[in-house]
Scaffold this active site. Structure first.
Site, PDB file in Angstrom:
ATOM      1  N   GLN A 180       1.132  -1.294   0.073  1.00 15.42           N
ATOM      2  CA  GLN A 180       0.032  -0.340   0.199  1.00 15.42           C
ATOM      3  C   GLN A 180       0.713   1.555   0.165  1.00 15.42           C
ATOM      4  O   GLN A 180       1.396   1.392   0.913  1.00 15.42           O
ATOM      5  CB  GLN A 180      -1.106  -0.490   1.054  1.00 15.42           C
ATOM      6  CG  GLN A 180      -2.096  -0.618   1.098  1.00 15.42           C
ATOM      7  CD  GLN A 180      -2.540  -1.119   2.551  1.00 15.42           C
ATOM      8  OE1 GLN A 180      -3.131  -0.681   3.301  1.00 15.42           O
ATOM      9  NE2 GLN A 180      -3.578  -2.211   2.608  1.00 15.42           N
ATOM     10  N   ALA A 236       0.980   5.690  -0.360  1.00 14.10           N
ATOM     11  CA  ALA A 236       0.009   6.630   0.213  1.00 14.10           C
ATOM     12  C   ALA A 236      -1.377   7.183  -0.368  1.00 14.10           C
ATOM     13  O   ALA A 236      -2.018   7.129  -0.091  1.00 14.10           O
ATOM     14  CB  ALA A 236       1.186   7.928   0.055  1.00 14.10           C
ATOM     15  N   PHE A 237      -1.264   6.455  -2.317  1.00 13.36           N
ATOM     16  CA  PHE A 237      -2.064   6.671  -2.781  1.00 13.36           C
ATOM     17  C   PHE A 237      -2.620   6.225  -3.716  1.00 13.36           C
ATOM     18  O   PHE A 237      -3.585   6.313  -4.985  1.00 13.36           O
ATOM     19  CB  PHE A 237      -1.699   8.550  -3.858  1.00 13.36           C
ATOM     20  CG  PHE A 237      -1.019   9.308  -4.075  1.00 13.36           C
ATOM     21  CD1 PHE A 237      -1.148  10.277  -2.862  1.00 13.36           C
ATOM     22  CD2 PHE A 237       0.273   9.656  -3.613  1.00 13.36           C
ATOM     23  CE1 PHE A 237      -0.687  10.896  -2.600  1.00 13.36           C
ATOM     24  CE2 PHE A 237       1.197  10.157  -3.916  1.00 13.36           C
ATOM     25  CZ  PHE A 237       0.737  11.437  -2.472  1.00 13.36           C
ATOM     26  N   ASP A 242      15.910   9.143  -4.877  1.00 15.60           N
ATOM     27  CA  ASP A 242      14.990   9.037  -3.445  1.00 15.60           C
ATOM     28  C   ASP A 242      15.815   7.039  -3.096  1.00 15.60           C
ATOM     29  O   ASP A 242      14.720   6.219  -2.927  1.00 15.60           O
ATOM     30  CB  ASP A 242      13.220   8.946  -4.128  1.00 15.60           C
ATOM     31  CG  ASP A 242      12.670   9.269  -2.311  1.00 15.60           C
ATOM     32  OD1 ASP A 242      13.546   8.567  -1.264  1.00 15.60           O
ATOM     33  OD2 ASP A 242      11.308   8.288  -2.164  1.00 15.60           O
ATOM     34  N   LYS A 269       0.461  -1.258 -10.424  1.00 14.40           N
ATOM     35  CA  LYS A 269       0.310  -0.323  -9.291  1.00 14.40           C
ATOM     36  C   LYS A 269      -0.492   0.769  -9.617  1.00 14.40           C
ATOM     37  O   LYS A 269      -0.930   1.159 -10.282  1.00 14.40           O
ATOM     38  CB  LYS A 269       1.531   1.015  -9.257  1.00 14.40           C
ATOM     39  CG  LYS A 269       1.639   1.713  -7.487  1.00 14.40           C
ATOM     40  CD  LYS A 269       2.787   2.205  -7.714  1.00 14.40           C
ATOM     41  CE  LYS A 269       2.976   3.322  -6.949  1.00 14.40           C
ATOM     42  NZ  LYS A 269       4.451   4.326  -6.377  1.00 14.40           N
ATOM     43  N   CYS A 323      -2.689   1.186  -3.900  1.00 13.10           N
ATOM     44  CA  CYS A 323      -2.333   0.355  -3.248  1.00 13.10           C
ATOM     45  C   CYS A 323      -1.571  -0.678  -4.631  1.00 13.10           C
ATOM     46  O   CYS A 323      -1.937  -0.583  -5.903  1.00 13.10           O
ATOM     47  CB  CYS A 323      -3.848  -1.173  -3.413  1.00 13.10           C
ATOM     48  SG  CYS A 323      -4.596  -1.295  -4.171  1.00 13.10           S
ATOM     49  N   VAL A 324      -0.762  -1.847  -4.584  1.00 16.81           N
ATOM     50  CA  VAL A 324       0.015  -2.284  -5.675  1.00 16.81           C
ATOM     51  C   VAL A 324      -0.736  -4.030  -5.712  1.00 16.81           C
ATOM     52  O   VAL A 324      -0.781  -4.281  -4.599  1.00 16.81           O
ATOM     53  CB  VAL A 324       1.426  -2.771  -5.524  1.00 16.81           C
ATOM     54  CG1 VAL A 324       2.155  -3.784  -6.738  1.00 16.81           C
ATOM     55  CG2 VAL A 324       2.187  -0.942  -4.860  1.00 16.81           C
TER      56      VAL A 324
HETATM   57  N1  LIG Z   1       6.254  -4.493  -8.981  1.00 19.98           N
HETATM   58  C1  LIG Z   1       6.705  -4.688  -7.432  1.00 19.98           C
HETATM   59  N2  LIG Z   1       6.585  -6.051  -7.179  1.00 19.98           N
HETATM   60  C2  LIG Z   1       6.077  -6.202  -6.330  1.00 19.98           C
HETATM   61  N3  LIG Z   1       6.298  -5.649  -5.028  1.00 19.98           N
HETATM   62  C3  LIG Z   1       6.074  -4.536  -5.029  1.00 19.98           C
HETATM   63  C4  LIG Z   1       5.937  -3.602  -6.534  1.00 19.98           C
HETATM   64  N4  LIG Z   1       5.581  -2.701  -6.230  1.00 19.98           N
HETATM   65  C5  LIG Z   1       5.599  -2.120  -4.932  1.00 19.98           C
HETATM   66  N5  LIG Z   1       5.458  -3.237  -4.484  1.00 19.98           N
HETATM   67  C6  LIG Z   1       4.697  -3.342  -3.043  1.00 19.98           C
HETATM   68  O1  LIG Z   1       3.902  -2.106  -2.454  1.00 19.98           O
HETATM   69  C7  LIG Z   1       4.957  -1.932  -1.487  1.00 19.98           C
HETATM   70  C8  LIG Z   1       3.677  -0.743  -1.781  1.00 19.98           C
HETATM   71  O2  LIG Z   1       4.681  -0.227  -3.195  1.00 19.98           O
HETATM   72  P1  LIG Z   1       4.525   1.977  -3.715  1.00 19.98           P
HETATM   73  O3  LIG Z   1       5.648   1.827  -4.661  1.00 19.98           O
HETATM   74  O4  LIG Z   1       3.162   1.817  -3.588  1.00 19.98           O
HETATM   75  O5  LIG Z   1       5.200   2.248  -1.804  1.00 19.98           O
HETATM   76  P2  LIG Z   1       4.805   3.625  -1.775  1.00 19.98           P
HETATM   77  O6  LIG Z   1       6.772   3.866  -1.746  1.00 19.98           O
HETATM   78  O7  LIG Z   1       4.951   3.428  -0.593  1.00 19.98           O
HETATM   79  O8  LIG Z   1       4.220   4.540  -2.974  1.00 19.98           O
HETATM   80  P3  LIG Z   1       4.309   6.066  -2.671  1.00 19.98           P
HETATM   81  O9  LIG Z   1       5.935   6.691  -2.226  1.00 19.98           O
HETATM   82  O10 LIG Z   1       4.147   6.185  -4.382  1.00 19.98           O
HETATM   83  O11 LIG Z   1       3.167   6.238  -2.038  1.00 19.98           O
HETATM   84  C9  LIG Z   1       6.768  -1.933  -1.542  1.00 19.98           C
HETATM   85  O12 LIG Z   1       7.138  -1.461  -0.683  1.00 19.98           O
HETATM   86  C10 LIG Z   1       6.079  -3.657  -2.285  1.00 19.98           C
HETATM   87  O13 LIG Z   1       6.740  -4.192  -0.764  1.00 19.98           O
END
Ligand SMILES: Nc1ncnc2c1ncn2[C@@H]1O[C@H](COP(=O)(O)OP(=O)(O)OP(=O)(O)O)[C@@H](O)[C@H]1O
Length: 569
Positions: free
Chosen positions: A48, A50-51, A167, A70, A53-54
């Protein structure tokens, strides 16, 4: 019997720093149902953000084709004061640099209803941060392996694409099925090179404080090169890999750890620095050079012995050729100590365990933003939280250990129960997350299970739910996490409403601050595996992953007599 399966749903906390209302229900935003995408079947929610879920997903027509999607909810982006164009810019930049084995591939992108759906390569090895033991770090060879892969990814980004990531941190590093690094999350990425090859100067302050280069924060109007700041972040990541700690909270004069580092010109032998071998400090001093013009360049890093070190589980390109061995080395460092010594250390400052609101745990002070709540999973979809207190239930049930339960069952001649117990032991013995509780585990088991995305922050229990919930309540208090209402009472309300058999899955949502006073949010998801067998999964939502695992370890240690242990191997 799959305890990790959670149906895709969208529940997020609002990370608004104001915390005006001391009620976590105000921090949960529900979204409309995820859109239905033609020819795509969604499998599980795997993360999950901030905006949105995945979710993992596969092609309906060709199920062997798997990927991650995503989902970004555009209206939520706008309510958070951001622009849709930020998301589209992120997609554009990510798309441009997707052709490197150490960068998470962006496959496609579609608009469905109010969601942007980004199709990504599935990083089935999970997150790198799950595999870093707080205060310990990873094996040096593992650190060197990931260092080389990260340098390769950043070299490609800078050299071929003219893009700086901005980042770099463990949360943005995922792993594939072989354990290879996949750099993800291009939300802060920017072009630092113009078409004519000249470099642009960056002026904005973006990134995650502990990983940010000092020049970004040095003045109100900074001027810096974004590619050079990526190199600094690699240095912090190497430090975290080697020690399991961040060196400082923020690289400014307000942070004593950073000030000491500068004053001693990087020659520190204190705190986490003392854990680092002398020869490795040499690399860190080059990466963490406060003056950007003196910092090592990505090109120079490719000549460093750390980059050129022969890794026994990698090929000449630095990619993993022995995932089993990598998994074994990586997981061997992940241990939860349940000894009396650890327990006493954790609980010694507690004046009264039965007092729900009093504790003086040394490392943190109670914060009025802390919040723990318990809710039935079905309620979260509609943004409803239980708020009626029906019965006051504060019964104290004595600690029961699985060993005494074993013998009690045997003398009662309860054959059915013993059969179940064996079945449950067999079940949890399959879960290699259980190896972390046994200091003498046979690490070969990690190798045979190959590389996989196991989440280790969990334990199993077969004790009565009231005992479990009341012990968790006390553990929160010892950890100095304030629970606004008594979660045992709330649990009793839920049982009255749904019945014990239908009360699962349960979520205990946690919103607190870590030792650095940064926000830490997540939940303990309690699922019923089979009659009495429950799995407690600690799922971080936001905040420092190392701090989340520290919290998991503390709570687990306090609950140590309630943990259903596997057989020793
Ligand atoms: N391509 C992927 N394959 C497997 N797991 C993923 C993938 N992308 C994201 N995840 C899982 O989803 C979680 C959240 O991803 P996301 O990029 O939405 O998080 P975030 O960095 O908190 O998002 P944002 O900062 O964009 O809000 C990751 O920590 C990971 O566990």
């Amino acid at each position: 019997m799959d305890s990790d399966t959670i149906k895709p749903k969208l529940i997020i906390f609002n990370d608004d720093d104001n915390d005006k209302e001391n009620d976590i229900s105000n921090d949960i935003i529900s979204f409309p149902q995820l859109p239905i995408i033609k020819d795509v079947t969604l499998d599980e929610t795997i993360g999950q953000g901030a905006f949105g879920c995945v979710a993992s997903a596969h092609s309906t027509k060709r199920p062997s084709i798997m990927f991650a999607i995503k989902f970004i909810h555009l209206p939520t982006i706008e309510t958070q004061g951001l622009q849709k164009s930020d998301t589209f810019n992120e997609i554009k930049l990510h798309m441009k640099c997707s052709k490197h084995p150490n960068i998470l591939q962006l496959i496609d992108c579609r608009m469905e209803d109010q969601f942007v759906c980004i199709f990504l390569e599935l990083a089935s090895g999970g997150d790198l941060f799950d595999k870093i033991e707080p205060d310990v770090g990873v094996d040096t060879e593992i650190a060197q392996f990931y260092f080389k892969q990260l340098v390769n990814a950043i070299f490609y980004l800078h050299d071929e694409c003219g893009i700086a990531h901005r980042d770099i941190k463990p949360e943005n590093i995922l792993l594939d099925k072989d354990g290879n690094l996949k750099l993800a999350d291009f939300g802060l990425a920017s072009r630092f090179r113009r078409k004519d090859g000249t470099k642009k100067v960056s002026k904005d302050k973006r990134g995650s404080y502990p990983y940010m280069a000092p020049e970004i924060l040095s003045s109100d109007l900074p001027l810096y090169y974004a590619d050079v700041t990526d190199v600094w972040s690699i240095g912090i990541l190497v430090f975290v890999l080697l020690t399991g700690e961040i060196p400082w909270e923020i690289p400014t004069r307000e942070d004593n750890n950073f000030v000491n580092f500068i004053r001693n010109k990087g020659n520190l032998n204190l705190g986490p620095w003392a854990k680092i071998e002398f020869s490795h400090l040499n690399l860190l001093r080059k990466l963490l050079q406060p003056l950007p013009e003196q910092r090592v360049t990505i090109n120079q890093l490719k000549l460093h012995p750390w980059y050129n070190k022969k890794i026994i589980f990698a090929n000449s390109l630095g990619l993993c050729n022995n995932p089993g061995l990598l998994a074994q080395k990586l997981y061997s460092n992940l241990k939860v100590s349940l000894t009396d010594e650890s327990y006493d250390l954790f609980t010694q400052n507690v004046p009264n365990h039965d007092n729900n609101n009093v504790s003086n745990f040394a490392s943190t002070q109670p914060l009025n933003t802390d919040m723990v709540n318990i809710k039935h999973d079905s309620l979260t979809e509609d943004n409803i939280l239980p708020n009626t207190q029906i019965t006051a239930f504060s019964q104290y049930i004595p600690r029961t250990s699985i060993f005494s339960m074993d013998s009690q069952l045997a003398t009662n001649d309860d054959d059915d129960r013993i059969t179940k117990l064996e079945k449950w032991k067999n079940y949890i013995n399959q879960d290699i997350a259980m190896l972390q509780f046994n200091p003498h585990s046979n690490m070969e088991r990690y190798r045979s299970s190959k590389f996989n995305p196991i989440k280790l922050d969990k334990f199993y229990s077969i004790v009565d739910m009231y005992l479990l919930v009341s012990t968790l309540q006390k553990a929160f208090n010892v950890r100095n996490i304030v629970t606004k209402s008594n979660i045992v009472d709330t649990f009793a309300t839920l049982v009255d409403e749904y019945g014990m058999d239908n009360v699962f899955p349960l979520n205990i949502t946690i919103k607190t601050k870590d030792r650095m006073k940064s926000k830490l949010c997540g939940s303990i998801n309690i699922t019923q595996i089979d009659s009495d067998l429950k799995c407690l999964n600690f799922q971080r939502k936001s905040g420092d992953p190392l701090e989340w695992r520290r919290l998991f370890k503390d709570i687990t240690l306090y609950c140590r007599d309630l943990i259903f242990m596997p057989n020793n191997d």
